[in-house]
Design an enzyme around this catalytic site. Sequence first.
Site, short mmCIF file in Angstrom:
data_model
loop_
_atom_site.label_atom_id
_atom_site.label_comp_id
_atom_site.label_asym_id
_atom_site.label_seq_id
_atom_site.Cartn_x
_atom_site.Cartn_y
_atom_site.Cartn_z
N GLY A 12 11.44 -30.56 17.86
CA GLY A 12 12.18 -31.24 16.85
C GLY A 12 13.45 -32.24 17.62
O GLY A 12 13.61 -32.25 18.54
N ASP A 52 7.11 -17.83 15.82
CA ASP A 52 6.80 -18.36 14.57
C ASP A 52 7.66 -17.76 13.38
O ASP A 52 7.63 -16.74 13.02
CB ASP A 52 5.27 -18.15 14.36
CG ASP A 52 4.78 -18.60 13.07
OD1 ASP A 52 5.71 -19.46 12.39
OD2 ASP A 52 3.54 -18.83 12.83
N TRP A 60 21.96 -36.38 7.83
CA TRP A 60 21.22 -37.83 8.12
C TRP A 60 20.75 -37.81 9.63
O TRP A 60 21.16 -38.70 10.30
CB TRP A 60 21.98 -38.83 7.69
CG TRP A 60 22.27 -38.86 6.27
CD1 TRP A 60 22.20 -37.88 5.21
CD2 TRP A 60 22.55 -40.30 5.58
NE1 TRP A 60 22.55 -38.46 4.07
CE2 TRP A 60 22.62 -39.76 3.90
CE3 TRP A 60 22.77 -41.51 5.79
CZ2 TRP A 60 23.19 -40.65 3.16
CZ3 TRP A 60 23.06 -42.41 4.68
CH2 TRP A 60 23.43 -42.06 3.50
N TYR A 110 14.94 -27.36 -0.83
CA TYR A 110 15.21 -27.35 0.63
C TYR A 110 16.78 -26.89 0.95
O TYR A 110 17.12 -26.09 1.54
CB TYR A 110 14.93 -28.58 1.35
CG TYR A 110 15.59 -29.15 2.51
CD1 TYR A 110 15.15 -28.49 3.71
CD2 TYR A 110 16.99 -29.73 2.72
CE1 TYR A 110 15.86 -28.65 5.08
CE2 TYR A 110 17.39 -29.99 3.87
CZ TYR A 110 16.80 -29.42 4.98
OH TYR A 110 17.58 -29.87 6.17
N TYR A 154 12.23 -25.59 8.29
CA TYR A 154 11.47 -26.27 7.35
C TYR A 154 12.25 -27.43 6.76
O TYR A 154 13.09 -27.26 6.07
CB TYR A 154 10.88 -25.32 6.42
CG TYR A 154 9.88 -25.88 5.39
CD1 TYR A 154 8.41 -25.65 5.13
CD2 TYR A 154 10.33 -26.96 4.21
CE1 TYR A 154 7.67 -26.13 4.46
CE2 TYR A 154 9.47 -27.66 3.57
CZ TYR A 154 8.16 -27.02 3.51
OH TYR A 154 7.23 -27.92 2.54
N THR A 155 11.88 -28.72 7.27
CA THR A 155 12.72 -29.99 6.87
C THR A 155 12.11 -30.88 6.11
O THR A 155 12.53 -32.00 5.87
CB THR A 155 13.12 -30.70 8.24
OG1 THR A 155 11.84 -30.84 9.04
CG2 THR A 155 14.14 -29.72 9.07
N1 LIG Z 1 16.62 -34.07 9.65
C1 LIG Z 1 17.95 -34.21 9.18
O1 LIG Z 1 18.32 -35.39 8.65
C2 LIG Z 1 18.47 -32.96 8.87
C3 LIG Z 1 20.05 -33.35 8.22
C4 LIG Z 1 20.80 -32.22 7.93
C5 LIG Z 1 20.39 -31.03 8.64
N2 LIG Z 1 19.61 -30.84 9.32
C6 LIG Z 1 19.14 -29.56 9.85
O2 LIG Z 1 19.24 -29.86 11.38
C7 LIG Z 1 18.24 -28.80 11.92
C8 LIG Z 1 17.63 -29.66 12.84
O3 LIG Z 1 16.73 -30.36 12.19
P1 LIG Z 1 15.88 -31.63 12.88
O4 LIG Z 1 16.03 -32.86 12.30
O5 LIG Z 1 15.90 -31.35 14.25
O6 LIG Z 1 14.14 -31.14 12.49
P2 LIG Z 1 12.79 -31.46 12.90
O7 LIG Z 1 12.86 -32.60 13.65
O8 LIG Z 1 12.09 -31.46 11.59
O9 LIG Z 1 12.32 -30.32 13.79
C9 LIG Z 1 12.00 -28.98 13.16
C10 LIG Z 1 11.80 -28.10 14.18
O10 LIG Z 1 11.56 -26.90 13.38
C11 LIG Z 1 10.21 -26.30 13.91
N3 LIG Z 1 9.51 -25.58 12.94
C12 LIG Z 1 9.27 -25.75 11.94
N4 LIG Z 1 8.79 -24.66 11.24
C13 LIG Z 1 8.64 -23.79 12.04
C14 LIG Z 1 8.19 -22.27 12.25
N5 LIG Z 1 7.46 -21.90 11.15
N6 LIG Z 1 8.30 -21.58 13.29
C15 LIG Z 1 8.84 -21.98 14.47
N7 LIG Z 1 9.19 -23.28 14.53
C16 LIG Z 1 9.27 -24.16 13.40
C17 LIG Z 1 9.44 -27.54 14.18
O11 LIG Z 1 8.29 -27.14 15.09
P3 LIG Z 1 7.06 -27.86 15.00
O12 LIG Z 1 6.98 -29.20 15.77
O13 LIG Z 1 5.98 -26.79 15.54
O14 LIG Z 1 6.78 -28.33 13.49
C18 LIG Z 1 10.42 -28.26 15.12
O15 LIG Z 1 10.51 -28.17 16.36
C19 LIG Z 1 17.48 -28.31 10.88
O16 LIG Z 1 17.89 -27.07 10.49
C20 LIG Z 1 17.70 -28.98 9.56
O17 LIG Z 1 17.92 -28.20 8.28
C21 LIG Z 1 18.48 -32.01 9.46
#
Ligand SMILES: NC(=O)c1ccc[n+]([C@@H]2O[C@H](COP(=O)([O-])OP(=O)(O)OC[C@H]3O[C@@H](n4cnc5c(N)ncnc54)[C@H](OP(=O)(O)O)[C@@H]3O)[C@@H](O)[C@H]2O)c1
Length: 298
Positions: free
Chosen positions: A10, A35, A149, A124, A60-61
């Site tokens: 991610g 997992d 974001w 979420y 789970y995003t």
């Molecule tokens: N994206 C945003 O805008 C945002 C905003 C605020 C906070 N956040 C938080 O910041 C953190 C990082 O977000 P991100 O943007 O880096 O997320 P991301 O790019 O969507 O990546 C999510 C990661 O979680 C892994 N994952 C999902 N389900 C899984 C499972 N069942 N077992 C193991 N790994 C799993 C995915 O692996 P796969 O590649 O195998 O699916 C991926 O590596 C998260 O906690 C999110 O809630 C994100």
Amino acid sequence: MRILVTGVTGQVGSALATKLAAFGTVVPAARTVLDLTQPQDIGPRLDEISPDVIVNPAAYTAVDRAEDERDLAFVVNAEAPRALAQWAARRRVPLLHFSTDYVYSGHGSVAWKECDETGPLSVYGASKLAGEAAIREAAGQHLIVRTSWVYAPTGSNFLRTIMRLAGEREELRIVADQIGAPTSAAIIADALAAFFASAGGLPSAIERTGGLVHVAAAGSTSWHGFATAIVEGLRARGVPLKVERLLPIGTADYPTKAQRPINSRLDLSKLEQVLGRSTPDWSAGLATVLDDLVASGI
Ligand SMILES: NC(=O)c1ccc[n+]([C@@H]2O[C@H](COP(=O)([O-])OP(=O)(O)OC[C@H]3O[C@@H](n4cnc5c(N)ncnc54)[C@H](OP(=O)(O)O)[C@@H]3O)[C@@H](O)[C@H]2O)c1
């Protein structure tokens, strides 16, 4: 020091895996290794890996899909963090976990402080809030980082979507009444690295935050403002685009399954106290990512 990092495929996990290598041996734990849909297996896997620090950006995003996949979102975002936190508490291993601006209701226009009341509008957001609570309950050494974001040069995010659409369409309609701080994964990784590097190291940084801290780029804008900056930034770097108009629209004109907060501003004063500096403005973070993208041929 063995630093287990989840979510390495991610945006945040990948930036952290690179950045934290300066502080120990990063053990990348992709889904195939750990997992998070199987919380009961997490303890035994961690026994085998035996990390000294756990960093958990995996989540789970899929914000809209979560409205239909409530159980899965809660398993990954709440039950898996509970299992991580229980193991970490038993072993006295620090846990760094990531959460979101979507835990807030988005009312008003003042930046949210960590101590403000939460009120998630979506499944979420509720699942992430439940993850925070589960970690606190486990009562081990932990730091919950709420960010907002997030984007990166690769992956599925708003920056990549606008880049693609701006190359395909003459007109884009973008929501202009949701306000927040677009935050590059690199800004988050830099702040976390600064915690590791600070006097007293990670334990001291955790103590000074009291276990919960906002980490985001400074400043704020709307999605429309962010899209405009992306398009102008690409054009300024010589990237040809088809788009001619970016029309500001309201949230009501762009219905989505999940409701998003209108006000996602995160107060960063606690972070600034702990770091002794502010994070870069969102526009500076964007400029860095655009420079990298253009230099690598996009
Ligand atoms: N994206 C945003 O805008 C945002 C905003 C605020 C906070 N956040 C938080 O910041 C953190 C990082 O977000 P991100 O943007 O880096 O997320 P991301 O790019 O969507 O990546 C999510 C990661 O979680 C892994 N994952 C999902 N389900 C899984 C499972 N069942 N077992 C193991 N790994 C799993 C995915 O692996 P796969 O590649 O195998 O699916 C991926 O590596 C998260 O906690 C999110 O809630 C994100």
